[in-house]
Write a protein that holds these residues in place. Sequence first.
Motif, short mmCIF file in Angstrom:
data_model
loop_
_atom_site.label_atom_id
_atom_site.label_comp_id
_atom_site.label_asym_id
_atom_site.label_seq_id
_atom_site.Cartn_x
_atom_site.Cartn_y
_atom_site.Cartn_z
N ILE A 124 55.47 58.60 91.03
CA ILE A 124 54.37 58.50 90.06
C ILE A 124 53.16 57.85 90.70
N GLU A 125 53.40 56.82 91.50
CA GLU A 125 52.30 56.12 92.18
C GLU A 125 51.58 57.06 93.16
N GLU A 126 52.40 57.83 93.90
CA GLU A 126 51.81 58.79 94.88
C GLU A 126 50.97 59.84 94.16
N LEU A 127 51.54 60.38 93.08
CA LEU A 127 50.82 61.43 92.35
C LEU A 127 49.54 60.90 91.72
N GLU A 128 49.59 59.61 91.25
CA GLU A 128 48.39 59.03 90.63
C GLU A 128 47.28 58.81 91.64
N ASN A 129 47.66 58.72 92.93
CA ASN A 129 46.65 58.54 93.99
C ASN A 129 46.02 59.87 94.44
N ILE A 130 46.63 61.01 93.98
CA ILE A 130 46.10 62.34 94.37
C ILE A 130 44.92 62.69 93.48
N ASN A 170 35.91 78.25 107.03
CA ASN A 170 35.46 77.17 106.13
C ASN A 170 36.60 76.73 105.19
N ILE A 171 37.38 77.67 104.78
CA ILE A 171 38.54 77.35 103.93
C ILE A 171 39.68 76.81 104.78
N ALA A 172 39.79 77.31 106.03
CA ALA A 172 40.81 76.86 106.99
C ALA A 172 42.21 76.88 106.37
N PRO A 173 42.68 78.03 105.93
CA PRO A 173 44.01 78.10 105.31
C PRO A 173 45.12 77.89 106.33
N LYS A 174 46.26 77.42 105.82
CA LYS A 174 47.43 77.23 106.66
C LYS A 174 48.60 77.95 105.99
N GLU A 175 49.50 78.45 106.81
CA GLU A 175 50.67 79.15 106.27
C GLU A 175 51.51 78.17 105.44
N GLY A 176 51.94 78.56 104.25
CA GLY A 176 52.77 77.75 103.37
C GLY A 176 52.00 76.73 102.54
N GLU A 177 50.68 76.58 102.81
CA GLU A 177 49.89 75.57 102.11
C GLU A 177 49.77 75.86 100.62
N PHE A 178 49.58 77.10 100.27
CA PHE A 178 49.38 77.46 98.87
C PHE A 178 50.62 77.08 98.03
N GLU A 179 51.81 77.43 98.56
CA GLU A 179 53.04 77.12 97.85
C GLU A 179 53.21 75.60 97.67
N GLU A 180 52.86 74.84 98.73
CA GLU A 180 52.98 73.38 98.68
C GLU A 180 52.06 72.78 97.62
N LEU A 181 50.82 73.28 97.55
CA LEU A 181 49.86 72.76 96.57
C LEU A 181 50.25 73.14 95.14
N MET A 182 50.82 74.32 95.00
CA MET A 182 51.27 74.74 93.67
C MET A 182 52.40 73.82 93.18
N ASN A 183 53.25 73.37 94.11
CA ASN A 183 54.33 72.45 93.77
C ASN A 183 53.78 71.08 93.35
N ILE A 184 52.73 70.62 94.06
CA ILE A 184 52.08 69.34 93.71
C ILE A 184 51.46 69.45 92.32
N LYS A 185 50.81 70.58 92.08
CA LYS A 185 50.19 70.80 90.77
C LYS A 185 51.24 70.76 89.64
N LYS A 186 52.38 71.34 89.94
CA LYS A 186 53.47 71.36 88.97
C LYS A 186 53.95 69.94 88.69
N ASN A 187 54.08 69.12 89.76
CA ASN A 187 54.54 67.73 89.61
C ASN A 187 53.52 66.86 88.87
N LEU A 188 52.24 67.12 89.10
CA LEU A 188 51.18 66.35 88.42
C LEU A 188 51.27 66.50 86.91
N SER A 189 51.70 67.68 86.50
CA SER A 189 51.81 67.93 85.06
C SER A 189 52.98 67.16 84.44
N LYS A 190 53.87 66.58 85.29
CA LYS A 190 55.05 65.87 84.78
C LYS A 190 54.87 64.34 84.76
#
Length: 507
Positions: free
Chosen positions: A260-266, A187-207
């Motif tokens: 900024i436009e890409e991040l605002e669409n997330i 149900n979660i369907a995890p993928k290798e490296g996905e967690f690190e990628e999402l953490m990076n997006i989260k970090k960018n959203l804060s900027k």
Amino acid sequence: MIERVYLKNHLSFDEVKLDFNEVELNLTKGLMIFTGPSGAGKSVLLQGILAIFAYFEANASLSEAILDDKIDLSEFGIEVDDEMIFKQIKKEKTRYFINNQAVSKKIAKKIANNFIDYLSLRNADEFKNENLLKIIDKFSNNNLESYNIMFNEYQKLQKELKNIEEKEKKAEELKEFISFEIQKIENIAPKEGEFEELMNIKKNLSKIEKLKEFSLEISEIFNYEVKVNEFLNEIEVDSSFFDEAMNELRGYIEMSQTKIEELENIDIDEILDRLSNLQSLIKRFGSIEESLQYLEQKKEEFKKLENLSFEKEQIQKEIFSLKQSLFDEAKKIRQNRLSGIKKFETKLNHFLEKLYMPRAKLFLNEVEINKFGIDEAKIEINNTQINTISTGEFNRLRLAFLASKIEYENKPKSLFLDEIDANLSGEESMSVAEVVKLLSKKYQIFAISHQPQLTSKADKHFFVGKKNNKSFVKELDFKERVNEIARIISGKELKKEAISYAMELLR
């Protein structure tokens, strides 16, 4: 077999030294007879010897027996020498030693059972099914090697089938649990490296806000671009480097705007929810990779549970086929036994007749297949179960058993017979003496006797007496033997006829 015995401070005996070697130049085999008046300590002496081997509680402060037997004692961690020495020391407690290595009483007796048999004990082990069948197989020339190999494989398959059946009982509940585990990860369907990628997006959203602020402030620099160019021209400096830098800066600002436009669409909530799910897997399994390994493992387990019915069917077919082969082999063994049991019964009854005992009947009942085949052996004396006969009859039956199988005995033991001829008539005593003498050609026999017949057959004759309340034992020469046998016949007053009969028996 026992070569020498030493006892110190054993009840009424101060010291005992016995040497059983060189019996008729046949080393330690032969018949050792102990006689003496009642109360002198004959049974006490025999029990003292047996106590060295843990058959009785020890009373001697020190006792030792030297044997010429060689058996593998590696499983007990005991080194084997040319001689085997049993020793017992009693102070506050009794300690046992074999070849100077300390052992427990239980181990001492277990090892001693390989070469000691005490016939005064009412032990019916040799009349149990397993031991009766072993004797019958010797008379039948049966070789159970191939049967044993097949039966071991049969037992192994039966165990496997039982394990599968136990798994089957738990399978549905287990499948439900495994299915739930699989579903939870899928149900979660995890993928290798996905967690690190999402953490990076989260970090960018804060900027985002900071990036917007920087872009706005930096854009003001372009208001001075013309003035800078005019200045450079005025001082006659090529402005191309400045133009290139400004163009590069414009590129970076455009890049940040696109980001900024890409991040605002997330959808930030979606990212946080996804991270929460992945973090739950990491918390349980350690990493996303390990959760994926667990998923594959559970899928494999589920597949095996699904295949249980197929495995069970295959093993059942193997068991059925092997059981048929076992049964065919067991029938051949049974046919040989039916022939061998008659030979054994004839021989046994020959010795029972010599011992003035009723005839024995041996039975082979057919039973469910087991490690011994399809036979169960039983013995009756005069249509009576052997556990109902008297102790005297029981011991004579054991003598007849030993005599019947003597030709097949590869490892003869030292036999201890406590008053085997007690309360017998003259004819019965002579028959017992003859059978015991026959056994002594292959066994080493220690016997207490109150009858002249058995005493006269001795290869070594020991007299046990008492003086000043102290017991002693001595080996008798020919003349002393004559007098001792005459005493047994006529009592303290030696009569001429008794001496004459004693000499006749010895000759």
